[in-house]
Design an enzyme around this catalytic site. Structure first.
Site: not given
Ligand SMILES: *Cc1c(COP(=O)(O)O)cnc(C)c1O
Length: 382
Positions: A49, A261
């Protein structure tokens, strides 16, 4: 189209970019294989994702399909559609599920929606036909998912036949947290209601909690890209991504002068600073400035870069496009403008850089932004 494979245009762009990322695909494949083997009898999927955690979902997907990965998770149907183009025979789960108006996107691209609520399931079953779907049951995270009572009611319905039943651990990165055991026990009671479905509980952290947590399918995300967030993973997971920024100018400063800044950093003695071409618009977060920001509460003095064999501190505030590093400790003949400073990578851990901003590697990776020249190396692992 310009067909010069030995000297492609993007190599030129990479060699002169103000900010650039190198992604080691062989390291990702190696990490996935390690996680797959640590998952025991379960298969490892890959969570890609948010554009593969900012690393590039298409390149990661292509490399992992070649390595034998057959299950992918994305957050949205649009992410799934993009991945479908290359992961031809892989199963692609969409964590956000399916919504009225999105069913075309989901089903014409053969994506598997993860159903998170009774309304979503009702809607899906109302569409008719036989669509593969997964059920997400909430066992304590109180984020997405059916309640356990919903799941029980549903399991009694004829035709309720998810391909996968899943849940998500709230504290997987802390093996000592009693919530892990509680969620595992409650989830196993749910999976018993769906004997024909595969089951999945563990994200990256859960894989390291042992066999009870593996079930049929594990869902590593962050550990494909970086091991730094999980104690047990640090030794086994290779860093995948190197971020660098180019020195656009080297300046001599006199004692009493200030940088950036707000003039929040004052030099106590004469020295030199390097001004590099990455700033908060590149996800080099302002909260990791050397001084002059109020949001950071861990007392850290800001981030470091790595240059000519040593760490150099950020001085003053990080700005939109530029960051200033104190390079006084590096001999003048060891550094020139045009050289690259490592922001994180083999010498500065992603987690260390993120900590300087009061955040985690996940957020730093997914904030990197569009301006980096990106190079994916070792696409065909040995
Ligand atoms: C993002 C996510 C994962 C992966 O989690 P990590 O900690 O990056 O391994 C797995 N399951 C769900 C439902 C997620 O939202």
């Amino acid at each position: 189209m310009n067909q010069l494979p030995s000297f492609p245009a993007d190599t030129l762009a990479f060699d002169s970019a103000a900010a650039r990322l190198t992604v080691d695909l062989a390291a990702i494949v190696g990490n996935w294989r390690m996680l797959d083997s640590l998952s025991g009898k379960a298969r490892a999927s890959a969570v890609v994702k948010a554009d593969g955690y900012g690393v590039g979902a298409e390149a990661v997907g292509r490399a992992l399909v070649t390595a034998g990965c057959r299950d992918f998770f994305v957050a949205t149907a649009a992410e799934g559609r993009r991945l479908r183009g290359l992961a031809l025979d892989a199963r692609i789960f969409v964590l956000n599920g399916v919504w009225p108006g999105a069913e075309q996107d989901v089903f014409t691209h053969n994506l598997v929606p993860v159903i998170n609520s009774p309304e979503q399931l009702e809607y899906l079953l109302g569409l008719g036909g036989s669509h593969d779907y997964s059920l997400h049951v909430d066992t304590g995270m109180n984020r997405l998912g059916l309640t356990i009572a919903d799941a029980q009611a549903l399991s009694a319905m004829p035709g309720a036949n998810p391909v996968l039943v899943m849940s998500h651990l709230a504290c997987a990165d802390d093996p000592g947290d009693p919530m892990n055991h509680r969620q595992c026990r409650d989830f196993r009671a749910v999976t018993a209601l769906f004997p024909r479905s595969e089951a999945s509980l563990s994200s990256s952290g859960g894989i390291f909690l042992g066999e009870d947590y593996h079930l049929d399918l594990t869902r590593p995300g962050i550990a494909l890209y970086d091991g730094g967030t999980i104690e047990a993973a640090i030794a086994t997971i290779k860093p995948v991504i190197t971020a660098e920024a180019r020195i656009l100018q080297i300046r001599t400063v006199r004692a009493g002068e200030t940088a950036s800044y707000g003039a929040t950093h004052r030099f106590e003695r004469d020295g030199r600073i390097a001004v590099v071409g990455a700033g908060y618009a590149d996800g080099w977060l302002r909260t990791m400035s050397g001084s002059g920001v109020t949001a950071r509460d861990d007392g850290s003095a800001g981030a470091f870069g790595f240059l000519a064999g040593q760490k150099v501190p950020v001085v003053g505030r990080i700005t939109m496009d530029l960051t200033t590093f104190d390079i006084s400790a590096i001999p003048e003949n060891r550094v020139r403008s045009g050289d690259y400073v490592e922001l994180f990578g083999p010498n500065i851990g992603l987690g260390e850089a993120a900590k300087a901003a009061g955040t985690i590697g996940y957020e730093l990776l997914t904030s990197l932004g569009a301006r980096y020249a990106r190079r994916h190396v070792h696409g065909v692992p040995a």
